[in-house]
Design an enzyme around this catalytic site. Structure first.
Site, PDB file in Angstrom:
ATOM      1  N   ASP A 263       0.877  -1.168   0.000  1.00  0.00           N
ATOM      2  CA  ASP A 263       0.000   0.000   0.000  1.00  0.00           C
ATOM      3  C   ASP A 263       0.910   1.211   0.000  1.00  0.00           C
ATOM      4  O   ASP A 263       1.874   1.281   0.762  1.00  0.00           O
ATOM      5  CB  ASP A 263      -0.957   0.034   1.191  1.00  0.00           C
ATOM      6  CG  ASP A 263      -2.111   0.997   0.918  1.00  0.00           C
ATOM      7  OD1 ASP A 263      -2.720   0.909  -0.161  1.00  0.00           O
ATOM      8  OD2 ASP A 263      -2.383   1.855   1.771  1.00  0.00           O
TER       9      ASP A 263
ATOM     10  N   PHE B 272       3.210   5.249 -13.530  1.00  0.00           N
ATOM     11  CA  PHE B 272       1.765   5.269 -13.318  1.00  0.00           C
ATOM     12  C   PHE B 272       1.472   6.171 -12.129  1.00  0.00           C
ATOM     13  O   PHE B 272       2.383   6.672 -11.466  1.00  0.00           O
ATOM     14  CB  PHE B 272       1.224   3.846 -13.087  1.00  0.00           C
ATOM     15  CG  PHE B 272       1.782   3.166 -11.865  1.00  0.00           C
ATOM     16  CD1 PHE B 272       1.075   3.143 -10.676  1.00  0.00           C
ATOM     17  CD2 PHE B 272       3.018   2.550 -11.907  1.00  0.00           C
ATOM     18  CE1 PHE B 272       1.588   2.525  -9.550  1.00  0.00           C
ATOM     19  CE2 PHE B 272       3.547   1.919 -10.782  1.00  0.00           C
ATOM     20  CZ  PHE B 272       2.829   1.910  -9.608  1.00  0.00           C
TER      21      PHE B 272
ATOM     22  N   LYS C  67      14.433   3.981 -11.611  1.00  0.00           N
ATOM     23  CA  LYS C  67      13.323   4.147 -10.662  1.00  0.00           C
ATOM     24  C   LYS C  67      13.315   3.008  -9.648  1.00  0.00           C
ATOM     25  O   LYS C  67      13.101   3.236  -8.456  1.00  0.00           O
ATOM     26  CB  LYS C  67      11.987   4.198 -11.411  1.00  0.00           C
ATOM     27  CG  LYS C  67      10.802   4.424 -10.465  1.00  0.00           C
ATOM     28  CD  LYS C  67       9.473   4.362 -11.153  1.00  0.00           C
ATOM     29  CE  LYS C  67       8.340   4.500 -10.139  1.00  0.00           C
ATOM     30  NZ  LYS C  67       7.015   4.265 -10.716  1.00  0.00           N
TER      31      LYS C  67
END
Length: 196
Positions: free
Chosen positions: A67, A148, A171
């Site tokens: 999360d 995204f 990344k």
């Protein structure tokens, strides 16, 4: 050992698959009827555990849930745990970025961070969590085609490119998700001894 990823987000799946090595990976979608529990927690950790417990309970396999979200200082940490639904339950990435830019209109302080919590739940119910943070700032308009979520607006500290402009390998070295996964790697190595 098989680890079931408790997400259906293709961006997250791609990043986690690139960062996890030495284990078989399945997704919750490959188990028909696997639940998508409501993320009703007040923190990233609570939400990650809700998802991992539901998937581990259904599949009988070790589950890994992520999360994560964006915390903007000028907005008191918002959108935070509501990052994916910031502009509404069915909001697109573009909708969420638009709402964020509106909220920051005229605001000079653009400091922010991506935060991620990884939860791993074994078939016997044992749980582990780890977290990762990537500090940065929010641009006034999106840049880049990769990634995204809020990636086109987020420039990590020490860089001039957004997450959406950086190549995936870079990344995956500096992201909040990569940091959290690295911190839980020893747990995953130990879990390789558990059947399933």
């Amino acid at each position: 050992m098989t680890i079931v990823l408790a997400t259906r987000n293709p961006g997250k799946i791609s990043e986690i698959e690139a960062l996890l090595t030495g284990v078989r990976i399945a997704t919750a979608a490959s188990f028909p009827g696997c639940p998508e529990p409501k993320e009703s927690g007040r923190t990233f950790e609570e939400n990650a555990l809700i998802k991992a417990r539901a998937v581990a309970g259904f599949t009988g396999k070790t589950a890994l849930a992520d999360d994560s979200g964006l915390e903007v200082d000028a907005l008191g940490g918002a959108p935070g745990v509501h990052s994916a639904r910031y502009a509404g339950a069915t909001a697109s990435d573009g909708d969420n970025m638009g709402r964020l830019l509106d909220a920051l209109s005229g605001v000079a302080d653009r400091t922010a961070r991506f935060r991620c919590v990884i939860a791993v739940v074994a078939p016997d119910g044992r749980t582990w969590t780890s977290d990762g943070v990537c500090e940065g700032r929010i641009l006034r308009e999106p840049r880049g085609e990769s990634g995204f979520g809020y990636d086109p607006l987020f420039v990590p500290a020490g860089y001039d490119s957004t997450f959406a402009e950086l190549d995936a390998r870079m990344k995956n070295r500096i992201s909040h998700r990569a940091m959290a996964l690295r911190r839980i790697a020893e747990t995953l190595d130990a879990l390789k001894e558990i059947p399933g």
